[in-house]
Design an enzyme around this catalytic site. Structure first.
Site, PDB file in Angstrom:
ATOM      1  CB  ILE A 191      14.137 -16.103  22.556  1.00  0.00           C
ATOM      2  CG1 ILE A 191      14.529 -15.663  21.135  1.00  0.00           C
ATOM      3  CG2 ILE A 191      13.155 -15.105  23.164  1.00  0.00           C
ATOM      4  CD1 ILE A 191      13.382 -15.652  20.136  1.00  0.00           C
ATOM      5  CG  ASP A 240      17.241 -26.607  25.829  1.00  0.00           C
ATOM      6  OD1 ASP A 240      16.977 -25.409  25.611  1.00  0.00           O
ATOM      7  OD2 ASP A 240      17.703 -27.375  24.949  1.00  0.00           O
ATOM      8  N   GLY A 282      20.264 -25.772  21.736  1.00  0.00           N
ATOM      9  CA  GLY A 282      20.671 -24.809  22.766  1.00  0.00           C
ATOM     10  C   GLY A 282      22.050 -25.122  23.326  1.00  0.00           C
ATOM     11  CB  ALA A 295      11.405 -26.384  23.980  1.00  0.00           C
ATOM     12  CE1 TYR A 331       9.229 -21.810  14.363  1.00  0.00           C
ATOM     13  CE2 TYR A 331       9.203 -19.853  12.961  1.00  0.00           C
ATOM     14  CZ  TYR A 331       9.275 -20.436  14.214  1.00  0.00           C
ATOM     15  OH  TYR A 331       9.385 -19.638  15.325  1.00  0.00           O
ATOM     16  CE  LYS A 363       7.272 -21.999  17.630  1.00  0.00           C
ATOM     17  NZ  LYS A 363       7.453 -22.123  19.085  1.00  0.00           N
ATOM     18  CG  PHE A 366       7.000  -9.378  13.863  1.00  0.00           C
ATOM     19  CD1 PHE A 366       6.011  -9.715  14.789  1.00  0.00           C
ATOM     20  CD2 PHE A 366       6.601  -9.126  12.573  1.00  0.00           C
ATOM     21  CE1 PHE A 366       4.657  -9.797  14.421  1.00  0.00           C
ATOM     22  CE2 PHE A 366       5.250  -9.196  12.193  1.00  0.00           C
ATOM     23  CZ  PHE A 366       4.288  -9.540  13.117  1.00  0.00           C
TER      24      PHE A 366
END
Ligand code: UDP
Length: 336
Positions: free
Chosen positions: A14, A33, A38, A76, A142, A146, A170
């Site tokens: 993303i 990064d 990635g 990240a 996870y 967040k 989503f």
């Protein structure tokens, strides 16, 4: 002088798509990064690239001294609910501690604009559309990591004057196409764990079948229901949010299509798109998955005018299929 945006995680799926969209809209971009997940080749050619880790405050200080950033887009993170249930400490350290160090560095260097990547995984399952103020009941480490970071961001807003937009994605999917319709950026995790890429790898002949994780959920066909949203639509929301930060100091938005699809339905649409039978095998539930997550994106639509351009699952999977067919080894064939 164009605005300079630091994109953490800009080598990821993303983040790299958003970095490309920023450049397309005239922004200057630096990507930071650690390349743990990635790909260097995913970073747009026009962006500056610095390899480093959010846990490394000295590296961040050097980066911020160099850069003079106007804003940060913070992608990240480790982002797999299933993995997070096995690697709890890794997820809290990387996602929560890493974000905290970034926030401190931003404040120290007087950078006070943040777009933060959050997730539907902060919510509990709901069989109607989820709104931003619905209860926060993460089913996975996870989601919890967040949610904890969101809460930190709000305190930095209140105490340090940080202006922020939290975007709760989503299920991100699909691929970015160039003006010739070629897929230039797409999903390429190693190992792959996501439903749509795994399903398309079966169609490519790289896997014998796809597994359906759980067939006894309280849903019409017994499999989990998710809201699949195109990565380019997500990227566009970031630009709108960045532009809105002048007017609004604290925003939190869902990003989804308001339309739920079961795992079986996703696989069926992939069969239609690819013309491949894609065998599916029923398997046990994956820890960390709730039954139903479907967004109401009414708030961002009303306040910022965001509307998905690619709301149809068929179109989303067709773009992902274009990416996987053109890049069957992901970014690996680009030698990086
Ligand atoms: N899923 C599945 N088989 C797979 C991978 C995923 O049935 O091989 C299911 C998973 O349980 C979830 C949905 O597909 O209900 C989407 O999972 P994914 O990992 O793509 O995204 P997440 O929802 O974890 O962000």
């Amino acid at each position: 002088m164009s605005m300079h945006v630091l994109v953490t995680g800009g080598a990821g799926y993303i983040g790299s798509t958003a970095a490309a969209a920023l450049i397309h809209n005239g922004y200057r971009v630096t990507v930071f990064d650690n390349l743990s997940r990635g790909h260097r080749a995913a970073v747009p050619l026009e962006a500056d690239f610095v390899q480093g880790d959010l846990g490394d405050r000295a590296a961040l200080d050097t980066l911020f001294q160099m850069g003079k950033f106007d804003a940060v887009m913070h992608f990240a993170a480790l982002a797999e609910a299933g993995e997070s249930m096995q690697k709890i400490g890794l997820y809290f350290r990387n996602n929560v501690t890493g974000s905290q160090i970034l926030l401190d560095t931003m404040i120290a260097h007087d950078v006070k604009r943040l777009i933060f990547s959050s997730t539907a995984a902060v919510y509990g399952s709901k069989d109607s559309l989820i709104h931003e103020d619905d209860p926060h009941e993460p089913a996975s480490v996870y989601g919890e990591s967040k949610l904890m970071t969101e809460r930190m961001v709000r305190w930095y807003h209140q105490r340090e004057g940080l202006r922020y937009c939290i975007l709760r994605y989503f299920n991100a999917c699909g691929a970015m196409l160039d003006e010739h319709g070629r897929a230039v950026r797409g999903e390429a995790h190693q190992p792959e764990t996501h439903l749509i890429p795994l399903t398309l790898q079966v169609a490519l002949g790289q896997r014998p079948h796809v597994s359906i994780f759980g067939t006894d959920y309280p849903t019409p066909d017994g499999t989990c229901i998710r809201d699949y949203v195109h990565v380019e639509d997500l990227a566009r929301a970031h630009i709108l949010a960045l532009e809105a930060l002048d007017e609004r100091a604290a925003m939190t938005y869902n990003l989804g299509n308001g339309q739920g699809y079961s795992v079986r339905e996703v696989i069926q649409v992939a069969r239609e798109v690819t013309g491949h039978p894609i065998p599916a095998v029923e398997a046990p539930r994956r820890p960390g998955d709730g039954p139903i997550l479907v967004a109401s994106a009414e708030r961002i639509s009303r306040e910022l005018g965001w509307q998905p351009r690619y709301p149809k699952l068929h179109d989303i999977i067709a773009s992902a299929w274009a990416w996987h067919r053109a890049h069957p080894q992901g970014y690996a064939e680009q030698g990086i």
